[in-house]
Scaffold this motif. Structure first.
Motif, short mmCIF file in Angstrom:
data_model
loop_
_atom_site.label_atom_id
_atom_site.label_comp_id
_atom_site.label_asym_id
_atom_site.label_seq_id
_atom_site.Cartn_x
_atom_site.Cartn_y
_atom_site.Cartn_z
N ASP A 171 7.62 14.53 19.16
CA ASP A 171 8.71 14.95 18.26
C ASP A 171 8.93 13.92 17.16
OD1 ASP A 171 9.18 17.13 19.86
OD2 ASP A 171 11.21 16.56 20.44
N TYR A 203 23.24 16.68 23.62
CA TYR A 203 22.90 17.40 22.40
C TYR A 203 23.11 18.90 22.59
CZ TYR A 203 20.57 18.07 17.94
OH TYR A 203 20.31 18.38 16.63
N SER A 258 21.56 21.71 22.10
CA SER A 258 20.21 22.19 21.77
C SER A 258 20.22 23.65 21.33
CB SER A 258 19.29 22.00 22.98
OG SER A 258 19.18 20.62 23.28
N LYS A 278 24.75 15.05 14.53
CA LYS A 278 25.16 16.45 14.67
C LYS A 278 26.45 16.54 15.49
CE LYS A 278 23.39 20.91 16.27
NZ LYS A 278 23.56 21.68 15.06
N ASN A 332 16.62 2.73 16.10
CA ASN A 332 15.61 3.79 16.07
C ASN A 332 14.22 3.34 16.54
OD1 ASN A 332 17.25 5.89 15.34
ND2 ASN A 332 16.65 5.91 13.19
N ALA A 336 13.77 9.03 14.76
CA ALA A 336 15.00 9.07 13.95
C ALA A 336 16.18 9.55 14.81
CB ALA A 336 14.81 9.98 12.75
N LEU A 337 16.36 8.91 15.95
CA LEU A 337 17.42 9.34 16.86
C LEU A 337 18.81 9.17 16.27
CD1 LEU A 337 16.11 8.16 20.35
CD2 LEU A 337 15.96 10.42 19.29
N GLU A 396 19.78 9.52 13.25
CA GLU A 396 20.03 10.65 12.35
C GLU A 396 20.22 11.94 13.14
OE1 GLU A 396 18.36 7.29 10.23
OE2 GLU A 396 17.68 8.30 12.03
N LEU A 397 19.40 12.16 14.17
CA LEU A 397 19.49 13.36 14.99
C LEU A 397 20.87 13.49 15.62
CD1 LEU A 397 17.97 15.78 16.35
CD2 LEU A 397 17.48 14.21 18.23
N THR A 435 11.61 13.68 15.63
CA THR A 435 12.99 13.20 15.82
C THR A 435 13.06 11.97 16.71
OG1 THR A 435 13.34 14.70 17.68
CG2 THR A 435 14.00 15.50 15.50
N THR A 436 12.02 11.72 17.52
CA THR A 436 12.01 10.53 18.38
C THR A 436 12.06 9.25 17.55
OG1 THR A 436 10.89 11.75 20.13
CG2 THR A 436 10.72 9.36 20.23
#
Length: 161
Positions: free
Chosen positions: A39, A72, A74, A51, A14, A44-45, A47-48, A41-42
């Motif tokens: 972002d 992804y 989106s 999905k 990360n 915590a990739l 974790e992102l 989320t940048t």
């Protein structure tokens, strides 16, 4: 001779990836609102990309991360369409075919997962990336698809698988 390893993201990746992404955007003057630069989320990739229907690949050489690229689903995209996201390389990794390897791996995953189209959002500052996407058969769109929140990206492309 060292070899480039392409593997899926791990939690320990990360921090290094966030640095690569933000440094690349700053380098090209693309570190502006409405981009992944800001972002959360940048950071915590890993974790992102837990999905369903997503994956993130990293390129590594001798234990050093060189960059990555992901697929992804989106928000707001049709069910058969995913997005190629967070495709960034460190400066010393560019021009060596590593981006091509990452994109090929990502497109293989998208195909195997059943997606029929891959969408990209980018910006004029990242001209070199746009030419790479063109070589992969991405075509320009007149406007955005989905609801990524990246209003700072003014170029949209799509590829049929």
């Amino acid at each position: 001779m060292s070899t480039i390893a392409i593997r899926t993201i791990q939690p320990a990746d990360n921090q290094a990836l966030a640095v690569i992404i933000r440094n690349a955007l700053a380098e090209f003057g693309a570190n502006k609102p409405g981009t992944v630069y800001y972002d959360a989320t940048t950071d915590a990739l890993y974790e992102l990309f837990r999905k369903a229907g997503s994956i993130y690949y990293v390129a590594e050489e001798n234990g050093v991360l060189l960059g990555g690229a992901g697929i992804y689903p989106s928000p707001g995209l049709p069910a058969d369409t995913c997005e190629l996201v967070k495709m960034y390389l460190s400066p010393n990794a560019r021009g060596k075919g590593i981006g091509k390897l990452l994109i090929e791996k990502a497109l293989e995953f998208a195909t195997a997962t059943g997606y029929r189209n891959v969408y990209i959002e980018t910006m004029p500052e990242l001209r070199k990336a746009m030419s790479v996407y063109e070589k992969f058969g991405f075509k320009y769109l007149d406007g955005p698809m989905g609801n990524t929140g990246h209003f700072g990206c003014g170029i949209w492309m799509i590829k049929s698988l």
